[in-house]
Write a protein that holds these residues in place. Structure first.
Motif, PDB file in Angstrom:
ATOM      1  N   PRO A  29      28.840  57.545  33.959  1.00 29.32           N
ATOM      2  CA  PRO A  29      28.259  56.294  33.334  1.00 29.32           C
ATOM      3  C   PRO A  29      27.724  55.238  34.667  1.00 29.32           C
ATOM      4  O   PRO A  29      26.944  54.557  34.492  1.00 29.32           O
ATOM      5  CB  PRO A  29      29.651  55.638  32.857  1.00 29.32           C
ATOM      6  N   LEU A  49      25.992  52.636  21.899  1.00 26.71           N
ATOM      7  CA  LEU A  49      27.104  53.428  21.359  1.00 26.71           C
ATOM      8  C   LEU A  49      27.917  54.270  22.559  1.00 26.71           C
ATOM      9  O   LEU A  49      28.843  55.014  22.244  1.00 26.71           O
ATOM     10  CB  LEU A  49      26.782  54.433  20.161  1.00 26.71           C
ATOM     11  N   ASP A  50      27.307  54.112  23.629  1.00 27.39           N
ATOM     12  CA  ASP A  50      27.999  54.769  24.838  1.00 27.39           C
ATOM     13  C   ASP A  50      29.389  54.494  24.905  1.00 27.39           C
ATOM     14  O   ASP A  50      29.933  53.376  24.442  1.00 27.39           O
ATOM     15  CB  ASP A  50      27.194  54.287  26.013  1.00 27.39           C
ATOM     16  N   LYS A  51      30.083  55.585  25.349  1.00 24.76           N
ATOM     17  CA  LYS A  51      31.579  55.485  25.453  1.00 24.76           C
ATOM     18  C   LYS A  51      32.257  54.426  26.629  1.00 24.76           C
ATOM     19  O   LYS A  51      33.211  53.884  26.589  1.00 24.76           O
ATOM     20  CB  LYS A  51      32.374  56.805  25.723  1.00 24.76           C
ATOM     21  N   ASP A  52      31.174  54.008  27.523  1.00 28.87           N
ATOM     22  CA  ASP A  52      31.354  53.417  28.778  1.00 28.87           C
ATOM     23  C   ASP A  52      30.919  51.690  28.001  1.00 28.87           C
ATOM     24  O   ASP A  52      29.814  51.800  27.900  1.00 28.87           O
ATOM     25  CB  ASP A  52      30.675  53.633  29.918  1.00 28.87           C
ATOM     26  N   HIS A  53      31.662  50.985  28.008  1.00 29.78           N
ATOM     27  CA  HIS A  53      31.573  49.255  27.672  1.00 29.78           C
ATOM     28  C   HIS A  53      30.520  48.862  28.165  1.00 29.78           C
ATOM     29  O   HIS A  53      29.475  48.347  27.731  1.00 29.78           O
ATOM     30  CB  HIS A  53      32.697  48.664  27.753  1.00 29.78           C
ATOM     31  N   ALA A  56      27.161  50.285  27.485  1.00 31.09           N
ATOM     32  CA  ALA A  56      26.751  49.919  26.270  1.00 31.09           C
ATOM     33  C   ALA A  56      26.060  48.465  26.300  1.00 31.09           C
ATOM     34  O   ALA A  56      24.967  48.110  25.712  1.00 31.09           O
ATOM     35  CB  ALA A  56      27.800  50.066  25.438  1.00 31.09           C
ATOM     36  N   THR A  75      31.636  45.037  16.268  1.00 28.72           N
ATOM     37  CA  THR A  75      32.355  45.777  17.062  1.00 28.72           C
ATOM     38  C   THR A  75      33.410  45.125  17.680  1.00 28.72           C
ATOM     39  O   THR A  75      33.400  43.941  17.820  1.00 28.72           O
ATOM     40  CB  THR A  75      31.562  46.386  18.376  1.00 28.72           C
ATOM     41  N   HIS A 109      34.779  45.439  20.721  1.00 32.08           N
ATOM     42  CA  HIS A 109      34.424  44.936  22.095  1.00 32.08           C
ATOM     43  C   HIS A 109      33.264  43.598  22.017  1.00 32.08           C
ATOM     44  O   HIS A 109      32.253  43.724  21.959  1.00 32.08           O
ATOM     45  CB  HIS A 109      33.651  46.091  22.799  1.00 32.08           C
TER      46      HIS A 109
END
Length: 1164
Positions: free
Chosen positions: A361, A400-404, A407, A439, A441
């Motif tokens: 990331p 939509l990346d797993k790392d906030h 994203a 979302t 987050h």
């Protein structure tokens, strides 16, 4: 380190490249060549080469020391690496000094710079260099190797750094991935910043002179390129960062040159037009030469830029180490933004696009940040068409990346692309991005809310759809309708609070227009095309409720926000839990904020259930204690919450204990069960410290565990420690309650429990686990101190029954624990440790020292408050000098407090300490010859006595009785065993007189005469043995004499020593305790010559009156019973003012007085 080449042997005819001949001898150059050619046959030869190179480097560096001012102090830095570590403030001047050194001798200066880059890589090895003379390229390429020598355990790397071929030698363990750039902490973060700053300043200071000499930059670029190809991560990472920062700095120089060239060209055109038709003048020729000079420099700079990019970036942007790839992406993005004319094209953009697919990331994040800088400038966007069409789909998927963080930055990049690129995003792309407002987050949801607001709800840049009627209210109504349509179309009706929270930072203006919302809600739909239908009105009511709640509460909806962000971090939670201690608690009741109080109590309860860290649990207990004050109105509410929490915790403990006792073997071996019981006991112990939990009957439950451990010895230490602590707190609460109001029977029962707990703690003093022993010792010390100092104002009967003083056996066990656990030197094992292991080892030693200090302080409190005998301090005082650095302050404070309590008992502890040390020394030596006065142990005793004497301060009248008692006890001890069966026996302890002679100068002159007279009772003349054997007695007498006349008379009258009657001697001596004295462990301090001269006297304060002296004579008589029947009641002619005032004499006893002075009436 760098071994500099021998210029005389390598380039005798080239003065330009010559290096000073004296720096390297010919043998070193030959050995260096042997290393590079692989001709060293033995490890000894290789070691010899390394030592020669190290010595050469040290000699070279010592002549180039620079002095820098750091925090007001002058610091000498030997290398550039050390200067960079010092900080940025010295950077400019250091670079200037290096440039000047380069101009004087560029080879030596350049080798220093090369060594700087090697050291920044964390390499602790050696660098050697040889001049490149070969004209055969193949021969040069064969030298570019990186190998491992199994015999010497060293690795070698050879590479070209024109005009040298460098050989770097380092230990094989450098692969341990510990080098400056990846070390954690603020210190090493500053080092990274200073390292980058140094490179930038270096290029900046060289751009007007040596940057274009075709020598400096060639060598640096060759060096960094060679290191970047290494198999060692430290070399690759450091050289890549240095090369990319160098490229950025060179690009800055290129921009400045481009501006200067443009200005020179304009001046040239103006000057040419001004003299049109005339002959060329000097000014025009000068401008033309200036323009050509700029063009030549620009060409050189472009060559440098291409060399760095191709030599470093192209080989490292796909490195296996993510930090190196991230560095490359960060710098290429910076280059494109800084110099778009050269770098903003598809040839460079493609690397950023490719690395958007990187698995790490941090690499993807650097790519997105670089693209944000490009897409934020409209003048650059038109060059991005091909890149956008090629990588748009990838960027659209990255929110939509797993790392906030990735994203969030991808969403911000899409926002910039939407604003500055026309029709780059399709409707399908936008619909996908709109849904991210729901979302959990919050940063991503807020970024998506900005995208939704500016793309769909706002009229920015869309003047055609702005309603012309209704003004601001009409615009807000139109935006609200759009929002309602979006909310209904998304079909996520239960999440309107998430939608409003996402838009709140951007659309707060129309979301707070409740008047407009009410108007829309009240409009009838009959014939009004602006009226809302039922579905729209239902959605609007939900929006109104959500906006009002957001405005009133000001925090995100459930499941979104930072409420749980730090709930798992013990250190942060412990700090945050201290905040409620400063609340105005009355606001909860007066402001009707009970719901917020319930939320706080629920949060604290969740923290208690989740954590077992003692700092967090104690902070939680403290929070409940503050909130549960009976004086405030919220007491009942908090008390109910506290009771509920304790019920749950005790219920968990009861369940675990039931399962524990039901086992056949009576103990558990399951690690999970032990961990759960450990956590439950710790939670209850933390709350029992501040809250009375007696009604939950924890005492008998934890006491049963301790008794089980005494009988079987099978419990885990994780269960014993909190159980011991919990039992201790339970008894303290019972003692506090009994002192207020209890029957005699209850007091007697409690007294039995107190004795029982004391026995348990005594047992655990010898437990096999060190932590258990230390915990039992601390609890026992505090326990004894509390029981012996109870408040008798409430119930004198209770205090009398519960009062408890330690028995003799208990005092002996406590003292034995101090001897075995505090003043014991741990043997240091010589191990080859890494720097990280050394830091951990030092940290462990510091923690162990802090524990020992706490244990010693706990025991010293028992001495100070008379819980144990004052004479027990003798064992502590033995280590005053030896352990001064670690425990000196504690021992010194103990001595001061005990002297304040009772001067005589405090002095008796001092003389007892010296007597025990003397007896131990005598037993360790040959008893027939007496104590060796030249031994280290006797010298240490004498030094300890000197330090003790200094603690009495300057007021000799105040310490009169104490010092006199020390001399009396010392004389009696010195002549112990002097009378044998035959009537004559040499005193075996006579050398002890040298020890107490250190206190002679603290005696007043009249007291010296009295002490001297008492000494004469033990000695008569003539002496039966030789003068050498009686030398300690002679020295002691000299220290007591007041003037030279008396000294002469005594020395002249020494003769035979007559026998003293046994009855007379026994009547004058103090009866010492029977039995062997405890042994003391001593480490021999630095050996000193015994002081063979008599101790000089320190003068007391002048002007002490005869009245003050007489006021102390009565007390002195009690401690000097060896005087004549009249005692001190001598004639007034005998005691005059001259006897009170001491003559000031020079001596060597005052150098430590300011440090060691301890007085009973003032702090040391």
């Amino acid at each position: 380190m760098i071994a500099e080449p021998n210029a005389a042997s390598s380039l005798p005819s080239q003065k330009e490249n010559a290096v000073r001949d004296e720096t390297v001898p010919e043998s070193a150059v030959q050995n260096s060549r042997s290393v590079r050619n692989g001709n060293l046959k033995t490890t000894r030869e290789k070691r010899k080469v390394r030592e020669q190179s190290e010595n050469i480097r040290k000699n070279s560096s010592s002549s180039r020391r620079v002095r820098r001012l750091q925090n007001g102090a002058v610091v000498e830095a030997v290398t550039l690496f050390e200067v960079v570590i010092m900080g940025k403030r010295a950077m400019q001047s250091v670079v200037d000094d290096w440039v000047e050194a380069y101009k004087q001798d560029r080879n030596v200066a350049l080798l220093d710079l090369i060594n700087f880059f090697i050291q920044c890589s964390g390499c602790q090895g050696m660098v050697t260099a040889e001049m490149f003379q070969s004209t055969h390229k193949n021969d040069v390429m064969q030298k570019m190797t990186e190998t491992f020598d199994e015999e010497s355990g060293l690795q070698y790397k050879k590479f070209m750094a024109f005009p040298w071929i460098l050989t770097v030698t380092w230990p094989v363990d450098m692969d341990g991935e510990d080098y400056p750039l990846i070390r954690t902490g603020s210190y090493w973060k500053k080092f990274r910043a200073n390292f980058c700053e140094f490179i930038a300043v270096l290029v900046q200071q060289c751009q007007c002179s040596i940057l274009y000499d075709s020598y400096l930059m060639d060598a640096i670029i060759s060096l960094l390129t060679g290191l970047a190809d290494s198999m060692i991560r430290a070399f690759r990472h450091t050289s890549t960062l240095a090369a990319m920062k160098l490229l950025t700095a060179v690009v800055g120089v290129h921009l400045n040159l481009d501006v200067n060239k443009h200005n020179a060209q304009r001046l040239y055109e103006v000057e040419k037009n001004r003299i049109s038709g005339k002959r060329t003048n000097y000014r025009l020729d000068q401008l033309e030469r200036k323009g050509k000079e700029y063009e030549q420099k620009l060409l050189e700079i472009q060559n440098m830029m291409n060399a760095i990019f191709k030599g470093t970036f192209l080989s490292r942007y796909r490195d296996v180490i993510p930090e190196i790839r991230a560095t490359c992406m960060e710098e290429i993005g910076s280059l494109i933004n800084t110099y778009p004319d050269t770098y903003l094209n598809d040839s460079y953009l493609k690397y950023i696009g490719w690395m958007l697919y990187d698995k790490q990331p941090e690499v993807r994040l650097k790519c997105l940040l670089g693209l944000q800088g490009i897409y934020s400038r409209k003048e650059l966007v038109y060059k991005m068409d091909l890149f956008t069409s090629r990588f748009k789909d990838r960027i659209v998927s990255m929110p939509l990346d797993k790392d906030h963080e990735v994203a969030v930055q991808a969403m911000k990049l899409l926002m910039l692309m939407s604003q500055n690129c026309e029709d780059v995003l399709s409707d399908e792309d936008c619909e996908t991005l709109y849904q991210l407002v729901y979302t959990t987050h919050r940063p991503l949801a807020v970024a998506a809310g900005e995208f939704l607001y500016k793309r769909l709800l706002s009229y920015e840049g869309d003047e055609e759809v702005v309603p012309k009627e209704g003004g601001k209210s009409g615009a807000n109504a139109h935006q609200l309708k759009r929002l309602i349509h979006f909310f209904l179309d998304s079909e996520v009706h239960k999440h309107v609070a998430y939608l409003i929270d996402s838009l709140w930072d951007w659309a707060g203006t129309f979301l707070k227009d409740w008047e407009c919302m009410t108007t829309l809600l009240l409009k009838n739909d009959g014939g009004d095309r602006e009226a809302l239908n039922d579905a729209h009105k239902s959605a609007l009511t939900e929006i109104i409720l959500a906006t009002v709640r957001e405005a009133a509460e000001g925090h995100p909806p459930a499941g979104r926000g930072a409420a749980k962000k730090y709930s798992t971090d013990a250190q942060k939670v412990a700090n945050l839990l201290q905040i409620p201690q400063y609340y105005d608690l009355d606001v909860y009741s007066t402001g009707h904020l009970e719901k917020h109080l319930d939320a706080l109590l629920r949060e604290v309860k969740d923290i208690v259930v989740k954590h077992s860290d003692m700092s967090v649990l104690e902070a939680s207990s403290r929070t409940y204690y503050i909130l549960c004050s009976e004086e405030i109105a919220i007491y009942n509410q908090v008390d109910r919450a506290r009771t509920q929490l304790i019920d749950e915790l005790t219920g968990q403990l009861n369940q675990l204990l039931d399962g524990f006792w039901q086992k056949e073997e009576g103990f558990c071996t399951d690690a999970g069960e032990i961990s759960r019981m450990y956590a439950a006991l710790r939670r209850l112990a933390a709350f029992h410290n501040a809250h009375d939990l007696t009604k939950w009957n924890l005492y008998h439950k934890t006491l049963r565990l301790l008794v089980f451990e005494m009988e079987h010895g099978s419990l885990s230490v994780l269960m014993i420690l909190p159980a011991l602590q919990c039992t201790y707190f339970s008894l303290l609460w019972q003692v506090a309650a009994a002192a207020e109001n209890s029957s005699k029977g209850a007091l007697l029962a409690l007294r039995r429990e107190l004795r029982r707990f004391s026995e348990i703690c005594m047992y655990f003093l010898t437990h096999k686990e060190k932590d258990v022993r230390e915990k039992a010792f601390v609890i026992l010390c505090d326990w004894l101190l509390i029981l012996s100092h109870q408040d008798s104002n409430n119930n004198e009967e209770a205090v009398g029954l519960l009062d408890y003083l330690p028995s003799t056996s208990l005092q002996e066990k406590l003292l034995l624990f101090v001897q075995e656990h505090i003043f014991v030197e741990e043997k240091e094992e010589s191990k080859d440790l890494t720097k990280e292991e050394e830091r951990k080892d030092e940290s462990c030693k510091l923690d162990d020292l802090n524990k020992k200090r706490s244990l010693l302080a706990a025991y010293c409190k028992l001495i100070v408050f008379n819980v144990v005998e004052t004479t027990a301090a003798a064992e502590i005082y033995k280590h005053y000098v030896k352990a001064y650095n670690d425990f000196g302050d504690i021992i010194k404070e103990t001595l001061s407090r005990t002297r304040h309590n009772n001067r005589i008992e405090s002095a008796r502890a001092l003389i007892l300490c010296l007597q025990q040390l003397f007896q131990t020394c005598a037993e360790s030596q040959d008893g027939s010859t007496g104590v060796d006065l030249a031994s280290a142990s006797f010298t240490n005793m004498k030094e300890l006595a000197r330090r003790f004497s200094l603690t009495f301060g300057w007021d000799q009248v105040k310490s009169r009785e104490s010092v006199a008692m020390i001399h009396k006890e010392g004389i009696e001890f010195a002549f112990q065993g002097a009378t044998g069966t035959d009537g004559k026996c040499f005193p075996p302890n006579l050398s002890f007189l040298l020890i107490i002679s250190e206190f002679s100068y603290k005696l007043l002159k009249p007291d010296k005469k009295i002490v001297y007279a008492y000494l004469q009772r033990y000695t008569v003349e003539p002496l039966p043995y030789s003068r050498d054997e009686w030398q300690p007695l002679i020295w002691y007498k000299n220290s007591l004499l007041a003037n030279e006349d008396e000294e002469s008379s005594v020395l002249g009258s020494l003769g035979e020593w007559s026998q003293m009657g046994t009855s007379k001697a026994s009547s004058c001596k103090r009866k010492l305790s029977n039995g062997s004295l405890p042994e003391a462990s001593h480490a021999e301090a630095a050996s000193q010559d015994p002081a063979l001269q008599s101790a000089s006297q320190l003068a007391s304060a002048a002007g002490k009156s005869r009245k003050r002296l007489k006021s102390r004579e009565t007390n002195l008589q009690e401690h000097l019973p060896f005087l004549c029947p009249g005692g001190l009641q001598r004639s007034k002619d005998e005691i005059n003012t001259e006897d009170v005032l001491m003559e000031r004499q020079a001596g060597d006893k005052s150098e430590d007085a300011d440090v060691d002075v301890i007085d009973g009436d003032q702090k040391s």
